[in-house]
Scaffold this motif. Structure first.
Motif, PDB file in Angstrom:
ATOM      1  N   LEU A   1      -3.847  19.111   8.140  1.00 19.65           N
ATOM      2  CA  LEU A   1      -3.093  17.847   8.107  1.00 19.65           C
ATOM      3  C   LEU A   1      -3.831  16.756   7.309  1.00 19.65           C
ATOM      4  CD1 LEU A   1      -0.524  16.416   9.147  1.00 19.65           C
ATOM      5  CD2 LEU A   1      -1.835  15.671  11.127  1.00 19.65           C
ATOM      6  N   GLN A   2      -5.094  16.547   7.634  1.00 18.90           N
ATOM      7  CA  GLN A   2      -5.824  15.458   6.979  1.00 18.90           C
ATOM      8  C   GLN A   2      -6.030  15.732   5.491  1.00 18.90           C
ATOM      9  OE1 GLN A   2      -6.304  12.472   8.281  1.00 18.90           O
ATOM     10  NE2 GLN A   2      -5.337  13.243  10.144  1.00 18.90           N
ATOM     11  N   SER A   3      -6.382  16.981   5.155  1.00 21.00           N
ATOM     12  CA  SER A   3      -6.621  17.281   3.733  1.00 21.00           C
ATOM     13  C   SER A   3      -5.318  17.173   2.941  1.00 21.00           C
ATOM     14  CB  SER A   3      -7.270  18.662   3.565  1.00 21.00           C
ATOM     15  OG  SER A   3      -6.427  19.645   4.120  1.00 21.00           O
ATOM     16  N   THR A   4      -4.211  17.585   3.550  1.00 28.87           N
ATOM     17  CA  THR A   4      -2.925  17.448   2.851  1.00 28.87           C
ATOM     18  C   THR A   4      -2.610  15.964   2.650  1.00 28.87           C
ATOM     19  OG1 THR A   4      -2.167  19.454   3.960  1.00 28.87           O
ATOM     20  CG2 THR A   4      -0.476  18.133   2.871  1.00 28.87           C
ATOM     21  N   ALA A   5      -2.861  15.165   3.687  1.00 27.90           N
ATOM     22  CA  ALA A   5      -2.588  13.723   3.565  1.00 27.90           C
ATOM     23  C   ALA A   5      -3.385  13.126   2.409  1.00 27.90           C
ATOM     24  CB  ALA A   5      -2.923  13.012   4.877  1.00 27.90           C
ATOM     25  N   LEU A   6      -4.624  13.565   2.259  1.00 24.03           N
ATOM     26  CA  LEU A   6      -5.458  13.016   1.179  1.00 24.03           C
ATOM     27  C   LEU A   6      -4.966  13.466  -0.194  1.00 24.03           C
ATOM     28  CD1 LEU A   6      -9.028  13.141   2.774  1.00 24.03           C
ATOM     29  CD2 LEU A   6      -7.461  11.201   2.576  1.00 24.03           C
ATOM     30  N   SER A   7      -4.500  14.727  -0.285  1.00 24.26           N
ATOM     31  CA  SER A   7      -4.024  15.127  -1.623  1.00 24.26           C
ATOM     32  C   SER A   7      -2.671  14.481  -1.956  1.00 24.26           C
ATOM     33  CB  SER A   7      -4.032  16.649  -1.829  1.00 24.26           C
ATOM     34  OG  SER A   7      -3.288  17.266  -0.853  1.00 24.26           O
ATOM     35  N   VAL A   8      -1.841  14.277  -0.947  1.00 29.15           N
ATOM     36  CA  VAL A   8      -0.595  13.538  -1.186  1.00 29.15           C
ATOM     37  C   VAL A   8      -0.933  12.109  -1.643  1.00 29.15           C
ATOM     38  CG1 VAL A   8       1.388  12.466  -0.019  1.00 29.15           C
ATOM     39  CG2 VAL A   8       0.881  14.878   0.358  1.00 29.15           C
ATOM     40  N   MET A   9      -1.901  11.513  -0.964  1.00 27.90           N
ATOM     41  CA  MET A   9      -2.308  10.151  -1.314  1.00 27.90           C
ATOM     42  C   MET A   9      -2.766  10.093  -2.774  1.00 27.90           C
ATOM     43  SD  MET A   9      -2.628   7.066  -0.378  1.00 27.90           S
ATOM     44  CE  MET A   9      -2.541   6.956   1.400  1.00 27.90           C
ATOM     45  N   ALA A  10      -3.557  11.077  -3.183  1.00 28.18           N
ATOM     46  CA  ALA A  10      -4.062  11.089  -4.567  1.00 28.18           C
ATOM     47  C   ALA A  10      -2.892  11.136  -5.554  1.00 28.18           C
ATOM     48  CB  ALA A  10      -4.988  12.285  -4.759  1.00 28.18           C
ATOM     49  N   GLN A  11      -1.885  11.929  -5.198  1.00 30.03           N
ATOM     50  CA  GLN A  11      -0.709  12.047  -6.084  1.00 30.03           C
ATOM     51  C   GLN A  11       0.007  10.685  -6.209  1.00 30.03           C
ATOM     52  OE1 GLN A  11       2.247  14.542  -4.323  1.00 30.03           O
ATOM     53  NE2 GLN A  11       3.484  14.676  -6.180  1.00 30.03           N
ATOM     54  N   TRP A  12       0.184  10.016  -5.079  1.00 34.69           N
ATOM     55  CA  TRP A  12       0.891   8.723  -5.097  1.00 34.69           C
ATOM     56  C   TRP A  12       0.049   7.652  -5.805  1.00 34.69           C
ATOM     57  CZ3 TRP A  12       5.578   6.952  -2.403  1.00 34.69           C
ATOM     58  CH2 TRP A  12       6.369   8.027  -1.949  1.00 34.69           C
ATOM     59  N   LEU A  13      -1.286   7.743  -5.646  1.00 33.03           N
ATOM     60  CA  LEU A  13      -2.150   6.718  -6.253  1.00 33.03           C
ATOM     61  C   LEU A  13      -2.285   6.910  -7.761  1.00 33.03           C
ATOM     62  CD1 LEU A  13      -4.976   6.224  -3.580  1.00 33.03           C
ATOM     63  CD2 LEU A  13      -2.974   4.798  -4.027  1.00 33.03           C
ATOM     64  N   ALA A  14      -1.827   8.050  -8.251  1.00 32.44           N
ATOM     65  CA  ALA A  14      -1.877   8.285  -9.699  1.00 32.44           C
ATOM     66  C   ALA A  14      -0.809   7.461 -10.432  1.00 32.44           C
ATOM     67  CB  ALA A  14      -1.685   9.770  -9.990  1.00 32.44           C
TER      68      ALA A  14
ATOM     69  N   LEU B   1       0.832  -1.204   0.000  1.00 37.29           N
ATOM     70  CA  LEU B   1       0.000   0.000   0.000  1.00 37.29           C
ATOM     71  C   LEU B   1       0.866   1.253   0.000  1.00 37.29           C
ATOM     72  CD1 LEU B   1      -2.465  -1.050   2.862  1.00 37.29           C
ATOM     73  CD2 LEU B   1      -2.819  -1.299   0.390  1.00 37.29           C
ATOM     74  N   VAL B   2       0.283   2.361  -0.456  1.00 37.17           N
ATOM     75  CA  VAL B   2       0.922   3.658  -0.222  1.00 37.17           C
ATOM     76  C   VAL B   2       0.617   4.017   1.228  1.00 37.17           C
ATOM     77  CG1 VAL B   2       0.854   6.118  -0.746  1.00 37.17           C
ATOM     78  CG2 VAL B   2       0.591   4.451  -2.593  1.00 37.17           C
ATOM     79  N   VAL B   3       1.647   4.300   2.012  1.00 30.57           N
ATOM     80  CA  VAL B   3       1.400   4.613   3.420  1.00 30.57           C
ATOM     81  C   VAL B   3       1.884   6.037   3.725  1.00 30.57           C
ATOM     82  CG1 VAL B   3       1.625   3.865   5.807  1.00 30.57           C
ATOM     83  CG2 VAL B   3       1.784   2.172   3.973  1.00 30.57           C
ATOM     84  N   VAL B   4       0.927   6.879   4.092  1.00 33.44           N
ATOM     85  CA  VAL B   4       1.240   8.280   4.416  1.00 33.44           C
ATOM     86  C   VAL B   4       1.049   8.465   5.923  1.00 33.44           C
ATOM     87  CG1 VAL B   4       0.493  10.676   4.095  1.00 33.44           C
ATOM     88  CG2 VAL B   4       0.536   9.122   2.136  1.00 33.44           C
ATOM     89  N   ALA B   5       2.072   9.013   6.592  1.00 33.90           N
ATOM     90  CA  ALA B   5       1.933   9.289   8.029  1.00 33.90           C
ATOM     91  C   ALA B   5       1.460  10.732   8.198  1.00 33.90           C
ATOM     92  CB  ALA B   5       3.270   9.083   8.727  1.00 33.90           C
ATOM     93  N   ALA B   6       0.309  10.882   8.823  1.00 33.36           N
ATOM     94  CA  ALA B   6      -0.197  12.219   9.161  1.00 33.36           C
ATOM     95  C   ALA B   6       0.086  12.392  10.655  1.00 33.36           C
ATOM     96  CB  ALA B   6      -1.686  12.320   8.856  1.00 33.36           C
ATOM     97  N   ILE B   7       1.208  13.029  10.952  1.00 34.52           N
ATOM     98  CA  ILE B   7       1.725  13.010  12.324  1.00 34.52           C
ATOM     99  C   ILE B   7       1.135  14.185  13.104  1.00 34.52           C
ATOM    100  CG2 ILE B   7       3.845  12.895  13.717  1.00 34.52           C
ATOM    101  CD1 ILE B   7       5.287  12.152  10.984  1.00 34.52           C
ATOM    102  N   ASN B   8       0.179  13.841  13.970  1.00 37.65           N
ATOM    103  CA  ASN B   8      -0.562  14.887  14.668  1.00 37.65           C
ATOM    104  C   ASN B   8      -0.201  14.949  16.151  1.00 37.65           C
ATOM    105  OD1 ASN B   8      -1.716  12.372  15.009  1.00 37.65           O
ATOM    106  ND2 ASN B   8      -3.828  13.086  15.022  1.00 37.65           N
ATOM    107  N   GLY B   9       1.080  14.714  16.441  1.00 39.45           N
ATOM    108  CA  GLY B   9       1.508  14.802  17.834  1.00 39.45           C
ATOM    109  C   GLY B   9       2.954  14.377  17.990  1.00 39.45           C
ATOM    110  N   ALA B  10       3.383  14.334  19.251  1.00 41.59           N
ATOM    111  CA  ALA B  10       4.769  13.962  19.552  1.00 41.59           C
ATOM    112  C   ALA B  10       5.051  12.557  19.032  1.00 41.59           C
ATOM    113  CB  ALA B  10       4.987  14.020  21.065  1.00 41.59           C
ATOM    114  N   SER B  11       6.294  12.376  18.574  1.00 42.23           N
ATOM    115  CA  SER B  11       6.627  11.108  17.931  1.00 42.23           C
ATOM    116  C   SER B  11       8.065  10.690  18.267  1.00 42.23           C
ATOM    117  CB  SER B  11       6.436  11.298  16.427  1.00 42.23           C
ATOM    118  OG  SER B  11       6.393  10.093  15.764  1.00 42.23           O
ATOM    119  N   PRO B  12       8.306  10.410  19.565  1.00 46.11           N
ATOM    120  CA  PRO B  12       9.673  10.020  19.938  1.00 46.11           C
ATOM    121  C   PRO B  12       9.962   8.543  19.643  1.00 46.11           C
ATOM    122  CG  PRO B  12       8.274  10.039  21.885  1.00 46.11           C
ATOM    123  CD  PRO B  12       7.394  10.452  20.736  1.00 46.11           C
ATOM    124  N   ALA B  13      11.242   8.224  19.483  1.00 51.59           N
ATOM    125  CA  ALA B  13      11.750   6.844  19.426  1.00 51.59           C
ATOM    126  C   ALA B  13      10.931   5.937  18.494  1.00 51.59           C
ATOM    127  CB  ALA B  13      11.851   6.288  20.849  1.00 51.59           C
ATOM    128  N   GLY B  14      10.298   4.905  19.052  1.00 48.39           N
ATOM    129  CA  GLY B  14       9.539   3.981  18.211  1.00 48.39           C
ATOM    130  C   GLY B  14       8.424   4.676  17.436  1.00 48.39           C
TER     131      GLY B  14
END
Ligand SMILES: CCCCC/C=C\CCCC/C=C/C(=O)SCCNC(=O)CCNC(=O)[C@H](O)C(C)(C)COP(=O)(O)OP(=O)(O)OC[C@H]1O[C@@H](n2cnc3c(N)ncnc32)[C@H](O)[C@@H]1OP(=O)(O)O
Length: 243
Positions: free
Chosen positions: A173-186, A81-94
Motif C-alpha cells: 500500500l505505502q509503496s504504491t502510494a509513493l509511486s502514484v504520488m511521483a506520477q502526479w508530481l511529474a 496539494l496532490v492528495v493520495v488516500a492510502a486506505i488501510n482499513g474500514a472506511s464507512p460514511a464520513g
C-alpha cells in the motif's frame, strides 16, 4: 499524514480542527507538494463522523460541529496539494467521504476493509454535498444505488464501481502510494491545480451557497427525538457487538 484518533479515527470536532490546521501548515510550506493520507491503525481508516458529537449535545454544539466538517471538506477538496488516500482499513460514511475528496484512492486488499456511504443503514441521509462528491466519483446511477442501499463495498467491488482507483496487497500500500504520488508530481503544479479547481468548482460553489441552510438542516434533523433515539440505539449496538 497519519490519522490518529483512537480507537477508530472518528472525525471528532477536535480531529477535524486539527486536520484543517495541519493541512494549512502543509499548504503554506513551499517544500511540500503532495500528501499521502493514511491511518495510524491498520484495520481502520476512519469510522466516519464521531457519533458522540451528534448525540445528546445542544444545538450550538451541533452547529459548530457541522461547520467544522464543512470547513474540512472545503479545505481538502480544494487543496493545492496532490492528495493520495492510502486506505488501510474500514472506511464507512464520513471515512469514505474523506477518501472521496482526495485525488486518488488506493485500498488495501482485505475483505474487512469495506468502504461506502452507509448513512441510510443508520436511518440518516447523506447530505447533498456527500452525494455530490460520490456522484463526481462513480456517476449518478451507481451513486443512487449505493446511497439508497447504504452499500459498504469490499475491495474488488469498490474497484469495479470506481469508488477506489486501485486495490493492492496490504504490504504494497505505502509503496504504491509513493509511486502514484511521483506520477502526479511529474505534472506541472499550476496546470494540475487549475484543472482540479475547474473540475471541482461547481460542487464547491453548491455547498458554499447553501452553507448556512445546510447547518440549519443538520441541527434541526439531528435534534429530533427520533434521530437521537436511533443514533443512541446504533451506538448501543456497536458497544454490544463486543459482548
Ligand atoms: C435531509 C436533511 C439531511 C440533513 C443532514 C442530516 C443528517 C446528517 C448526516 C450525517 C452523515 C453521517 C456520516 C457519518 O459518518 S455517521 C458515522 C457512521 N459510521 C459508522 O457507521 C461506523 C461505525 N463503526 C463501525 O462500524 C466499527 O466501529 C468499525 C469502524 C468498523 C471498527 O470496528 P471495530 O474495530 O470492531 O471497533 P468497535 O466497533 O468495537 O468500536 C470501538 C469503539 O469505537 C466506537 N465507535 C465506533 N464508531 C464510532 C463513531 N463513528 N463515532 C464514535 N464512536 C465510534 C464504538 O462504539 C466502540 O466504543 P466503546 O469502546 O466505548 O464500546
Amino acid at each position: 499524514m497519519k490519522l490518529k484518533n483512537p480507537p477508530v479515527n472518528s472525525l471528532s470536532l477536535e480531529m477535524l480542527t486539527e486536520l484543517v490546521i495541519n493541512l494549512e501548515k502543509l499548504e503554506n510550506d513551499k517544500a511540500v507538494r503532495g500528501l499521502v493520507l493514511t491511518s495510524e491503525y491498520p484495520g481502520i481508516f476512519s469510522a466516519g463522523l464521531d457519533l458522540m458529537e451528534m448525540c445528546g449535545r445542544n444545538p450550538a454544539h451541533y452547529a459548530e460541529y457541522w461547520k467544522a466538517l464543512q470547513e474540512f471538506w472545503l479545505k481538502l477538496y480544494q487543496s493545492s496539494l496532490v492528495v493520495v488516500a492510502a486506505i488501510n482499513g474500514a472506511s464507512p460514511a464520513g471515512g469514505c467521504l474523506m477518501s472521496l475528496i482526495c485525488d486518488y484512492r488506493i485500498l488495501a486488499d482485505n475483505p474487512k476493509y469495506t468502504i461506502g456511504l452507509n448513512e441510510t443503514l443508520l436511518g440518516i441521509v447523506a447530505p447533498f454535498w456527500f452525494k455530490d462528491t460520490m456522484v463526481n466519483t462513480i456517476g449518478h446511477r451507481a451513486s443512487e444505488r449505493a446511497l439508497q442501499l447504504g452499500l459498504l463495498f469490499p475491495p474488488a467491488e469498490a474497484l469495479q464501481v470506481g469508488l477506489v482507483d486501485q486495490v493492492v496487497p496490504e504490504d504494497k500500500l505505502q509503496s504504491t502510494a509513493l509511486s502514484v504520488m511521483a506520477q502526479w508530481l511529474a505534472i506541472p503544479d499550476h496546470a494540475r491545480q487549475l484543472t482540479k479547481t475547474m473540475m471541482r468548482k461547481p460542487t464547491v460553489d453548491h455547498l458554499v451557497k447553501q452553507r448556512d441552510a445546510d447547518i440549519q438542516n443538520f441541527v434541526s434533523f439531528v435534534s429530533r427525538d427520533s434521530i437521537q433515539k436511533s443514533l443512541q440505539m446504533y451506538l448501543q449496538k456497536l458497544r454490544q457487538k463486543k459482548s
